[in-house]
Scaffold this motif. Structure first.
Motif, PDB file in Angstrom:
ATOM      1  N   GLU A 125       0.821  -1.225   0.000  1.00  0.00           N
ATOM      2  CA  GLU A 125       0.000   0.000   0.000  1.00  0.00           C
ATOM      3  C   GLU A 125       0.848   1.266   0.000  1.00  0.00           C
ATOM      4  N   ALA A 126       2.078   1.131   0.522  1.00  0.00           N
ATOM      5  CA  ALA A 126       2.971   2.292   0.617  1.00  0.00           C
ATOM      6  C   ALA A 126       4.047   2.257  -0.458  1.00  0.00           C
ATOM      7  N   GLY A 127       3.917   1.378  -1.422  1.00  0.00           N
ATOM      8  CA  GLY A 127       4.882   1.319  -2.511  1.00  0.00           C
ATOM      9  C   GLY A 127       5.881   0.171  -2.390  1.00  0.00           C
ATOM     10  N   GLY A 128       5.719  -0.669  -1.373  1.00  0.00           N
ATOM     11  CA  GLY A 128       6.618  -1.818  -1.226  1.00  0.00           C
ATOM     12  C   GLY A 128       7.972  -1.432  -0.655  1.00  0.00           C
ATOM     13  N   PHE A 129       8.974  -2.184  -1.051  1.00  0.00           N
ATOM     14  CA  PHE A 129      10.335  -1.968  -0.547  1.00  0.00           C
ATOM     15  C   PHE A 129      10.737  -0.511  -0.738  1.00  0.00           C
ATOM     16  N   PRO A 130      11.299   0.148   0.241  1.00  0.00           N
ATOM     17  CA  PRO A 130      11.809  -0.311   1.527  1.00  0.00           C
ATOM     18  C   PRO A 130      10.846  -0.111   2.693  1.00  0.00           C
ATOM     19  N   ILE A 131       9.576   0.168   2.436  1.00  0.00           N
ATOM     20  CA  ILE A 131       8.612   0.400   3.514  1.00  0.00           C
ATOM     21  C   ILE A 131       8.154  -0.950   4.066  1.00  0.00           C
ATOM     22  N   MET A 132       8.425  -1.168   5.354  1.00  0.00           N
ATOM     23  CA  MET A 132       8.133  -2.458   5.986  1.00  0.00           C
ATOM     24  C   MET A 132       6.792  -2.446   6.699  1.00  0.00           C
ATOM     25  N   THR A 133       6.189  -3.628   6.775  1.00  0.00           N
ATOM     26  CA  THR A 133       5.029  -3.800   7.643  1.00  0.00           C
ATOM     27  C   THR A 133       5.559  -3.994   9.064  1.00  0.00           C
ATOM     28  N   LEU A 134       4.678  -3.893  10.048  1.00  0.00           N
ATOM     29  CA  LEU A 134       5.105  -3.978  11.439  1.00  0.00           C
ATOM     30  C   LEU A 134       5.809  -5.293  11.783  1.00  0.00           C
ATOM     31  N   PRO A 135       5.296  -6.452  11.370  1.00  0.00           N
ATOM     32  CA  PRO A 135       6.034  -7.670  11.743  1.00  0.00           C
ATOM     33  C   PRO A 135       7.472  -7.680  11.223  1.00  0.00           C
ATOM     34  N   LEU A 136       7.672  -7.230  10.010  1.00  0.00           N
ATOM     35  CA  LEU A 136       9.025  -7.206   9.451  1.00  0.00           C
ATOM     36  C   LEU A 136       9.880  -6.175  10.184  1.00  0.00           C
ATOM     37  N   GLY A 137       9.324  -5.009  10.441  1.00  0.00           N
ATOM     38  CA  GLY A 137      10.066  -3.985  11.184  1.00  0.00           C
ATOM     39  C   GLY A 137      10.442  -4.471  12.575  1.00  0.00           C
ATOM     40  N   PHE A 138       9.548  -5.217  13.207  1.00  0.00           N
ATOM     41  CA  PHE A 138       9.824  -5.783  14.528  1.00  0.00           C
ATOM     42  C   PHE A 138      11.011  -6.739  14.459  1.00  0.00           C
ATOM     43  N   LEU A 139      11.097  -7.525  13.420  1.00  0.00           N
ATOM     44  CA  LEU A 139      12.191  -8.488  13.278  1.00  0.00           C
ATOM     45  C   LEU A 139      13.515  -7.819  12.898  1.00  0.00           C
ATOM     46  N   MET A 140      13.469  -6.697  12.217  1.00  0.00           N
ATOM     47  CA  MET A 140      14.689  -6.040  11.751  1.00  0.00           C
ATOM     48  C   MET A 140      15.591  -5.591  12.908  1.00  0.00           C
ATOM     49  N   LYS A 141      15.017  -5.299  14.056  1.00  0.00           N
ATOM     50  CA  LYS A 141      15.824  -4.893  15.210  1.00  0.00           C
ATOM     51  C   LYS A 141      16.785  -6.002  15.615  1.00  0.00           C
ATOM     52  N   ASP A 142      16.431  -7.229  15.287  1.00  0.00           N
ATOM     53  CA  ASP A 142      17.256  -8.361  15.692  1.00  0.00           C
ATOM     54  C   ASP A 142      18.590  -8.421  14.950  1.00  0.00           C
ATOM     55  N   VAL A 143      18.702  -7.706  13.855  1.00  0.00           N
ATOM     56  CA  VAL A 143      20.002  -7.594  13.179  1.00  0.00           C
ATOM     57  C   VAL A 143      20.990  -6.897  14.119  1.00  0.00           C
ATOM     58  N   LEU A 144      20.546  -5.831  14.753  1.00  0.00           N
ATOM     59  CA  LEU A 144      21.394  -5.117  15.718  1.00  0.00           C
ATOM     60  C   LEU A 144      21.708  -6.007  16.917  1.00  0.00           C
ATOM     61  N   PHE A 145      20.705  -6.739  17.405  1.00  0.00           N
ATOM     62  CA  PHE A 145      20.938  -7.636  18.542  1.00  0.00           C
ATOM     63  C   PHE A 145      21.920  -8.753  18.187  1.00  0.00           C
ATOM     64  N   LEU A 146      21.900  -9.211  16.949  1.00  0.00           N
ATOM     65  CA  LEU A 146      22.860 -10.222  16.508  1.00  0.00           C
ATOM     66  C   LEU A 146      24.280  -9.656  16.559  1.00  0.00           C
ATOM     67  N   VAL A 147      24.449  -8.438  16.100  1.00  0.00           N
ATOM     68  CA  VAL A 147      25.765  -7.791  16.135  1.00  0.00           C
ATOM     69  C   VAL A 147      26.221  -7.595  17.586  1.00  0.00           C
ATOM     70  N   ALA A 148      25.321  -7.148  18.455  1.00  0.00           N
ATOM     71  CA  ALA A 148      25.669  -6.974  19.876  1.00  0.00           C
ATOM     72  C   ALA A 148      26.037  -8.317  20.506  1.00  0.00           C
ATOM     73  N   SER A 149      25.351  -9.381  20.118  1.00  0.00           N
ATOM     74  CA  SER A 149      25.662 -10.721  20.634  1.00  0.00           C
ATOM     75  C   SER A 149      27.059 -11.142  20.215  1.00  0.00           C
ATOM     76  N   PHE A 150      27.400 -10.870  18.962  1.00  0.00           N
ATOM     77  CA  PHE A 150      28.738 -11.206  18.491  1.00  0.00           C
ATOM     78  C   PHE A 150      29.795 -10.393  19.235  1.00  0.00           C
ATOM     79  N   TYR A 151      29.507  -9.133  19.511  1.00  0.00           N
ATOM     80  CA  TYR A 151      30.428  -8.277  20.264  1.00  0.00           C
ATOM     81  C   TYR A 151      30.685  -8.869  21.650  1.00  0.00           C
ATOM     82  N   LEU A 152      29.623  -9.278  22.342  1.00  0.00           N
ATOM     83  CA  LEU A 152      29.791  -9.870  23.670  1.00  0.00           C
ATOM     84  C   LEU A 152      30.525 -11.202  23.588  1.00  0.00           C
ATOM     85  N   PHE A 153      30.229 -11.991  22.559  1.00  0.00           N
ATOM     86  CA  PHE A 153      30.940 -13.259  22.367  1.00  0.00           C
ATOM     87  C   PHE A 153      32.436 -13.011  22.198  1.00  0.00           C
TER      88      PHE A 153
END
Length: 166
Positions: A125-153
């Motif tokens: 409805e908003a033109g597609g990529f790169p505009i995300m729906t809420l479920p996808l936007g919710f999951l995208m934060k986990d990219v940052l958490f993955l990087v932080a996890s690797f940093y702690l590892f």
């Protein structure tokens, strides 16, 4: 420009920038995140909200047929509590921190793996990529958490190696 350079030099010599504050803040943020999200997974409401995400995961799809909706929520909530606790214990024990960070890495690889399989992730409805729906936007934060996890590892692995050499 000279004043900006002087300011940068001054700030870089202050205690927060010469200490391990960044590592402690990242660890604290990961602990808070794991506990905040794991508690929610114990409720029926949240477990039901996760069904569309879990069912599209190439890694944890098996939770629903194996444990049912409530069991899947309990499983995820329990593992996240364990990983958050191990990351917390990493303040004192780098070996436990390593286990927590590895669990965290697996957790966030699992959630990120949902992204390509999530139907209607891009808002047509908003033109597609790169505009995300809420479920996808919710999951995208986990990219940052993955990087932080690797940093702690990396940090805890380095600490453990120093202790082993001593």
């Amino acid at each position: 420009m000279n004043r900006l350079n002087q300011l940068m030099l001054y700030v870089s010599k202050t205690a927060p920038f010469r200490s391990d504050l960044d590592r402690h803040l990242i660890r604290a943020a990961m602990i808070f995140t794991f506990f905040a999200f794991s508690i929610q997974k114990w409720s029926q409401y949240t477990a039901e909200m996760l069904v569309p995400l879990i069912s599209h995961s190439p890694i944890v799809f098996w939770l629903l047929p194996a444990f049912g909706v409530r069991g899947a929520g309990f499983f995820l909530g329990t593992t996240e509590t364990i990983f958050g606790t191990l990351i917390f214990l990493g303040y004192w024990s780098p070996r436990l921190g390593i286990l927590g960070a590895l669990g965290s890495i697996v957790t966030f690889i699992g959630t990120i793996s949902i992204i390509p399989f999530l139907p209607d992730g891009w808002a047509r409805e908003a033109g597609g990529f790169p505009i995300m729906t809420l479920p996808l936007g919710f999951l995208m934060k986990d990219v940052l958490f993955l990087v932080a996890s690797f940093y702690l590892f990396k940090w805890d692995l380095t600490r453990a190696a120093k202790i082993t050499r001593s």
